[in-house]
Write a protein that holds these residues in place. Structure first.
Motif, PDB file in Angstrom:
ATOM      1  N   ARG A 206     -26.999  15.217  -9.090  1.00 23.49           N
ATOM      2  CA  ARG A 206     -28.112  16.171  -9.175  1.00 23.49           C
ATOM      3  C   ARG A 206     -28.367  16.834  -7.832  1.00 23.49           C
ATOM      4  NH1 ARG A 206     -32.324  12.276 -12.000  1.00 23.49           N
ATOM      5  NH2 ARG A 206     -31.276  10.883 -10.564  1.00 23.49           N
ATOM      6  N   CYS A 207     -27.912  16.228  -6.734  1.00 27.44           N
ATOM      7  CA  CYS A 207     -28.074  16.841  -5.404  1.00 27.44           C
ATOM      8  C   CYS A 207     -27.317  18.150  -5.293  1.00 27.44           C
ATOM      9  CB  CYS A 207     -27.598  15.889  -4.317  1.00 27.44           C
ATOM     10  SG  CYS A 207     -28.611  14.430  -4.134  1.00 27.44           S
ATOM     11  N   LYS A 208     -26.188  18.265  -5.998  1.00 28.06           N
ATOM     12  CA  LYS A 208     -25.408  19.501  -5.920  1.00 28.06           C
ATOM     13  C   LYS A 208     -25.748  20.486  -7.030  1.00 28.06           C
ATOM     14  CE  LYS A 208     -21.323  17.979  -8.457  1.00 28.06           C
ATOM     15  NZ  LYS A 208     -19.874  17.978  -8.492  1.00 28.06           N
ATOM     16  N   GLY A 209     -26.794  20.178  -7.833  1.00 27.50           N
ATOM     17  CA  GLY A 209     -27.270  21.124  -8.833  1.00 27.50           C
ATOM     18  C   GLY A 209     -26.764  20.874 -10.237  1.00 27.50           C
ATOM     19  N   THR A 210     -26.243  19.706 -10.525  1.00 26.53           N
ATOM     20  CA  THR A 210     -25.754  19.388 -11.865  1.00 26.53           C
ATOM     21  C   THR A 210     -26.882  18.806 -12.705  1.00 26.53           C
ATOM     22  OG1 THR A 210     -23.557  18.919 -10.990  1.00 26.53           O
ATOM     23  CG2 THR A 210     -24.047  18.069 -13.175  1.00 26.53           C
ATOM     24  N   LEU A 211     -27.118  19.400 -13.861  1.00 29.59           N
ATOM     25  CA  LEU A 211     -28.113  18.895 -14.799  1.00 29.59           C
ATOM     26  C   LEU A 211     -27.448  17.848 -15.678  1.00 29.59           C
ATOM     27  CD1 LEU A 211     -30.928  19.103 -16.134  1.00 29.59           C
ATOM     28  CD2 LEU A 211     -29.946  20.829 -17.645  1.00 29.59           C
ATOM     29  N   ILE A 212     -28.032  16.659 -15.751  1.00 27.76           N
ATOM     30  CA  ILE A 212     -27.472  15.575 -16.547  1.00 27.76           C
ATOM     31  C   ILE A 212     -28.535  15.134 -17.534  1.00 27.76           C
ATOM     32  CG2 ILE A 212     -26.458  13.271 -16.515  1.00 27.76           C
ATOM     33  CD1 ILE A 212     -25.772  13.810 -13.544  1.00 27.76           C
ATOM     34  N   ILE A 213     -28.228  15.255 -18.825  1.00 27.54           N
ATOM     35  CA  ILE A 213     -29.153  14.842 -19.884  1.00 27.54           C
ATOM     36  C   ILE A 213     -28.425  13.839 -20.773  1.00 27.54           C
ATOM     37  CG2 ILE A 213     -30.500  15.601 -21.874  1.00 27.54           C
ATOM     38  CD1 ILE A 213     -30.726  18.318 -20.546  1.00 27.54           C
ATOM     39  N   GLY A 214     -29.118  12.807 -21.173  1.00 26.81           N
ATOM     40  CA  GLY A 214     -28.526  11.821 -22.077  1.00 26.81           C
ATOM     41  C   GLY A 214     -27.676  10.794 -21.373  1.00 26.81           C
ATOM     42  N   ARG A 215     -28.033  10.448 -20.133  1.00 21.31           N
ATOM     43  CA  ARG A 215     -27.278   9.441 -19.389  1.00 21.31           C
ATOM     44  C   ARG A 215     -27.524   8.055 -19.938  1.00 21.31           C
ATOM     45  NH1 ARG A 215     -27.996   9.903 -13.025  1.00 21.31           N
ATOM     46  NH2 ARG A 215     -28.508   7.736 -13.091  1.00 21.31           N
ATOM     47  N   TYR A 216     -28.724   7.803 -20.406  1.00 17.11           N
ATOM     48  CA  TYR A 216     -29.088   6.502 -20.939  1.00 17.11           C
ATOM     49  C   TYR A 216     -29.508   6.641 -22.389  1.00 17.11           C
ATOM     50  CZ  TYR A 216     -29.195   4.990 -16.110  1.00 17.11           C
ATOM     51  OH  TYR A 216     -28.846   4.700 -14.819  1.00 17.11           O
ATOM     52  N   GLN A 217     -29.298   5.592 -23.150  1.00 23.50           N
ATOM     53  CA  GLN A 217     -29.715   5.573 -24.542  1.00 23.50           C
ATOM     54  C   GLN A 217     -30.440   4.269 -24.795  1.00 23.50           C
ATOM     55  OE1 GLN A 217     -26.638   6.357 -27.334  1.00 23.50           O
ATOM     56  NE2 GLN A 217     -27.834   5.695 -29.074  1.00 23.50           N
ATOM     57  N   SER A 218     -31.455   4.319 -25.625  1.00 25.33           N
ATOM     58  CA  SER A 218     -32.214   3.121 -25.950  1.00 25.33           C
ATOM     59  C   SER A 218     -31.330   2.143 -26.702  1.00 25.33           C
ATOM     60  CB  SER A 218     -33.424   3.493 -26.810  1.00 25.33           C
ATOM     61  OG  SER A 218     -34.074   2.331 -27.253  1.00 25.33           O
ATOM     62  N   ALA A 219     -31.518   0.865 -26.419  1.00 27.91           N
ATOM     63  CA  ALA A 219     -30.722  -0.157 -27.090  1.00 27.91           C
ATOM     64  C   ALA A 219     -31.255  -0.449 -28.488  1.00 27.91           C
ATOM     65  CB  ALA A 219     -30.717  -1.438 -26.258  1.00 27.91           C
ATOM     66  N   GLY A 220     -32.436   0.041 -28.832  1.00 24.09           N
ATOM     67  CA  GLY A 220     -33.005  -0.167 -30.154  1.00 24.09           C
ATOM     68  C   GLY A 220     -34.462  -0.573 -30.058  1.00 24.09           C
ATOM     69  N   ILE A 221     -35.115  -0.670 -31.201  1.00 25.25           N
ATOM     70  CA  ILE A 221     -36.537  -0.983 -31.219  1.00 25.25           C
ATOM     71  C   ILE A 221     -36.790  -2.418 -30.771  1.00 25.25           C
ATOM     72  CG2 ILE A 221     -38.549  -1.223 -32.713  1.00 25.25           C
ATOM     73  CD1 ILE A 221     -37.389   1.053 -34.390  1.00 25.25           C
ATOM     74  N   GLU A 222     -36.034  -3.362 -31.294  1.00 28.68           N
ATOM     75  CA  GLU A 222     -36.271  -4.764 -30.974  1.00 28.68           C
ATOM     76  C   GLU A 222     -35.609  -5.198 -29.669  1.00 28.68           C
ATOM     77  OE1 GLU A 222     -35.162  -7.105 -34.311  1.00 28.68           O
ATOM     78  OE2 GLU A 222     -36.517  -6.073 -35.660  1.00 28.68           O
ATOM     79  N   ALA A 223     -34.612  -4.479 -29.236  1.00 27.97           N
ATOM     80  CA  ALA A 223     -33.889  -4.860 -28.016  1.00 27.97           C
ATOM     81  C   ALA A 223     -34.676  -4.419 -26.798  1.00 27.97           C
ATOM     82  CB  ALA A 223     -32.502  -4.222 -28.008  1.00 27.97           C
TER      83      ALA A 223
END
Length: 151
Positions: free
Chosen positions: A56-73
């Motif tokens: 992101r320092c060089k101007g790259t937009l990153i979306i969706g790097r992490y995903q939830s493991a689930g409701i109970e996790a």
């Protein structure tokens, strides 16, 4: 870019009293990455390294790097690089792309080798006499210098 290491950079930032990302976020009204109300945060080498490797320092937009493991996790898990959205030059850059690449060459990403499934004959059989932790075999260049260490 001047060739200083992570520890030296952290020492300079701490001496000049620059706020860490958590302290800065808390000053702007955010939660501050789990910091308590009067808790101070200091710069360390791992914070510096994570900032130096952040695209992101060089101007790259990153979306969706992490995903939830689930409701109970509990927690979340990191996605692979090709899942998620990346767009170059989408946000204001702090440094140029050429400088970012130069820094990446100066601070290489050292990954550990693959996990070896085969173990030494004495694996999990030798314990420390003081603390009771297992000692692990560390191969050395000479057959006379057998070492057992903590992991």
């Amino acid at each position: 870019m001047s060739g200083k290491g992570n520890v030296e950079i952290a020492r300079v930032l701490n001496e000049k009293k620059y706020p860490t990302p958590g302290t800065y976020k808390r000053l702007k009204g955010g939660f501050g990455y789990g910091l308590k109300q009067n808790q101070e945060s200091i710069w360390d080498s791992m914070k510096i390294l994570s900032i130096l490797r952040d695209e992101r320092c060089k101007g790259t937009l990153i979306i969706g790097r992490y995903q939830s493991a689930g409701i109970e996790a509990e927690g979340r898990w990191k996605r692979r690089k090709h899942h998620g959205f990346r767009k170059e030059h989408a946000i204001p850059a702090i440094i140029s792309a050429e400088d970012f690449e130069t820094i990446q060459k100066m601070h290489p990403n050292r990954k550990r080798g693959k996990y070896r499934k085969e173990h030494h004959l004495l694996y999990r059989k030798i314990k420390c006499g003081c603390c009771g932790r297992y000692l692990y075999y560390k191969p050395s260049g000479s057959w006379r210098a057998v070492q057992f260490i903590f992991l």
